[in-house]
Design an enzyme around this catalytic site. Structure first.
Site, mmCIF file in Angstrom:
data_model
loop_
_atom_site.group_PDB
_atom_site.id
_atom_site.type_symbol
_atom_site.label_atom_id
_atom_site.label_comp_id
_atom_site.label_asym_id
_atom_site.label_seq_id
_atom_site.Cartn_x
_atom_site.Cartn_y
_atom_site.Cartn_z
ATOM 1 N N LYS A 170 0.857 -1.187 0.000
ATOM 2 C CA LYS A 170 0.000 0.000 0.000
ATOM 3 C C LYS A 170 0.889 1.232 0.000
ATOM 4 O O LYS A 170 1.431 1.629 1.033
ATOM 5 C CB LYS A 170 -0.917 0.056 1.229
ATOM 6 C CG LYS A 170 -1.965 1.198 1.107
ATOM 7 C CD LYS A 170 -2.463 1.706 2.440
ATOM 8 C CE LYS A 170 -1.645 2.849 2.980
ATOM 9 N NZ LYS A 170 -1.731 4.113 2.173
ATOM 10 N N GLU A 245 9.885 2.079 10.689
ATOM 11 C CA GLU A 245 10.865 3.165 10.582
ATOM 12 C C GLU A 245 10.059 4.441 10.673
ATOM 13 O O GLU A 245 9.285 4.761 9.773
ATOM 14 C CB GLU A 245 11.643 3.050 9.268
ATOM 15 C CG GLU A 245 12.831 3.991 9.194
ATOM 16 C CD GLU A 245 12.558 5.203 8.344
ATOM 17 O OE1 GLU A 245 12.263 6.277 8.941
ATOM 18 O OE2 GLU A 245 12.628 5.092 7.117
ATOM 19 N N CYS A 279 12.899 11.926 7.113
ATOM 20 C CA CYS A 279 12.875 11.563 8.528
ATOM 21 C C CYS A 279 14.272 11.544 9.136
ATOM 22 O O CYS A 279 14.437 11.726 10.344
ATOM 23 C CB CYS A 279 12.187 10.223 8.720
ATOM 24 S SG CYS A 279 12.821 8.920 7.649
ATOM 25 N N GLU A 378 9.176 16.927 15.050
ATOM 26 C CA GLU A 378 9.642 16.737 13.677
ATOM 27 C C GLU A 378 8.852 17.683 12.770
ATOM 28 O O GLU A 378 7.653 17.523 12.587
ATOM 29 C CB GLU A 378 9.439 15.285 13.247
ATOM 30 C CG GLU A 378 10.026 14.980 11.880
ATOM 31 C CD GLU A 378 9.869 13.518 11.503
ATOM 32 O OE1 GLU A 378 10.784 12.984 10.845
ATOM 33 O OE2 GLU A 378 8.838 12.912 11.858
#
Length: 478
Positions: A170, A245, A279, A378
């Site tokens: 997906k 992750e 990231c 973040e």
């Protein structure tokens, strides 16, 4: 305008179980770039059933057969490289040089790495009187994000194929074009029916039924920490393996030496790559407090070289992926201003001359404290925070003072010192002076996830370990 209205299930392009679509907005123009079929639990059921059916045969194939398949995929991937680059420009606004360069090249690099690892991987070995066997785990649900689509699809699909697993992919609904082309590549390369399946859609409609499906043996997810926690909870009832992750807030420790100014400049540029939507980005630059003023001047002089504009033009960065992303970044820039950080460059609003598209000014804050929101959250945009440290012990303390632990960076001339600092940072990956290696493990400590990808480390999560005791009988005493 693109139309991708079918899913790839059981080796065929099939109609969705129900008529539902979503539009993909080009972030540079804010116009609709394409329409894609949106899946449901029924589509996931079909795809998982196809993967389960194919597993019995595919899991028993030889290493030689799997290597040959991966090599055919590499040929098709290289043939479709321009198509992938064009799709990346449209769906996520990656500048042409980046889309057709590193974005596409990362996928090819992961594939080449998987081939190299597979040719030498030890799937079984004798220890004492036992045989230790590593076997494919089964049907894998692979859920990938939008920011580095080819790398993040490749780093899951190719190890899964190499180890004998079958799968349902997906891709992100924000970058579905590349996922569709990727499926075409695998189909053209002759991947056996059911081994690889593609269902497009959003998290609630496809991600939830896929991660919780009772016939899925393993889920590999890359994305936000929030979503990762939800997926792990959804998968828990099935006691299936979940690897993740997740987010990051990477420290970049600049050592106090003659290369200081150049390393600050490199750190600013590195943070802005892919519009900061990485990231593992070096988003917290740590500099000696006594040299903060110098770092500010270097950063201020560097930002004008980071041009922003049309991804089809000759610009360093393009827009961020969506309006929601743009709005979140603007909120955090405002938070940095409100908290008293020094705005060195950039700031609120679009760059001058751009009145359409989700463009963010390359922004640098200095005099940041590690308890400020912009040093904790973040941001996932072209926003760099610069923090001061008193000595290396203090720098390491700041670097580790985060809930994340995905990637970190150390820059300096003294390799011995850099190595010592790298060992003390709590992160899954630490790059010294921009080190890069497809064979090195990639993954996070703490809330940055679990499991490892890249190289041979990326194979392990797709394998079960079996011990066959008494495989080698003890010698008969004379």
């Amino acid at each position: 305008m693109r139309e991708y209205l079918k899913f790839y299930i059981g080796g065929e392009w099939v109609e969705p179980a129900q008529k539902s679509t979503f539009d993909v907005v080009n972030p540079a123009t804010e116009e609709i770039a394409g329409t894609v079929a949106s899946g449901s639990a029924a589509d996931v059921d079909r795809a998982v059933a196809a993967a389960r059916k194919a597993f019995g045969t595919w899991s028993q194939t030889s290493v030689v057969d799997r290597v040959l398949l991966l090599q055919r995929i590499l040929t098709e991937y290289q043939r479709r490289a321009d198509d992938l680059g064009a799709a990346l420009i449209e769906e996520m606004g990656a500048p042409s040089a980046l889309a057709n360069g590193f974005q596409v090249a990362l996928g090819a690099g992961q594939l080449t790495s998987a081939i190299d690892v597979l040719e030498n991987f030890v799937f079984e070995e004798e220890r004492g009187n036992s045989l230790i066997v590593k076997e494919p785990i089964g049907v894998c649900g692979l859920i990938t994000p939008w920011n580095w689509p080819m790398n993040l699809i490749a780093v899951k699909v190719f190890p899964a194929l190499a180890t004998g697993c079958t799968m349902v992919l997906k891709p992100s609904e924000r970058s579905p074009f590349t996922g569709h082309i990727f499926a075409e590549i695998l189909d053209a390369a002759g991947v056996p029916a059911g081994v690889f399946n593609l269902v497009q859609g959003d998290g609630p409609s496809v991600g939830v039924p896929l991660s919780g499906h009772p016939d899925v043996d393993m889920v590999s997810f890359t994305g936000s920490t929030r979503a990762g926690i939800a997926i792990a909870m959804n998968a828990a009832e099935g006691v299936k393996r979940v690897t993740q992750e997740l987010g990051g807030k990477g420290p970049n420790i600049i050592l106090d030496d003659a290369a200081f100014a150049e390393n600050v400049r490199k750190g600013v540029v590195s943070m802005m790559v892919n519009s900061g939507q990485t990231c593992s980005a070096p988003s917290r630059m740590l500099v000696p407090a006594a040299r903060m003023e110098e770092a500010v001047e270097v950063a201020k002089a560097t930002v004008p070289s980071i041009s922003v504009g049309d991804p089809n033009g000759d610009f360093v960065i393009g827009p961020v992926v969506a309006k929601s992303q743009y709005d979140a970044i603007q909120r955090l820039i405002q938070q940095g201003i409100d908290d008293g950080a020094t705005l060195v460059a950039g700031g609120l609003g679009r760059p001058e001359g751009l009145d359409k598209g989700f463009y963010v000014q390359p922004t640098v804050f200095a005099d940041v404290k590690n308890d400020m929101t912009i040093a904790r959250e973040e941001i996932f945009g072209p926003v760099l925070t610069i923090l001061g440290y008193d000595n290396l012990d203090h720098a390491i303390e700041i670097a580790n003072d985060t809930e994340y632990g995905l990637a970190a960076f150390v820059a300096g001339e003294d390799l011995a010192t850099a190595r010592s600092v790298a060992r003390r940072i709590r992160a899954g990956s630490v790059a010294i002076n921009d080190g890069f290696d497809f064979a090195a493990p990639f993954g996070g400590y703490k809330k940055s996830g679990n499991g490892r990808e890249w190289g041979e480390f990326g194979f392990e999560d797709y394998l079960e370990v079996k011990g066959i005791l008494g495989y080698t009988p003890a010698p008969v005493a004379e």
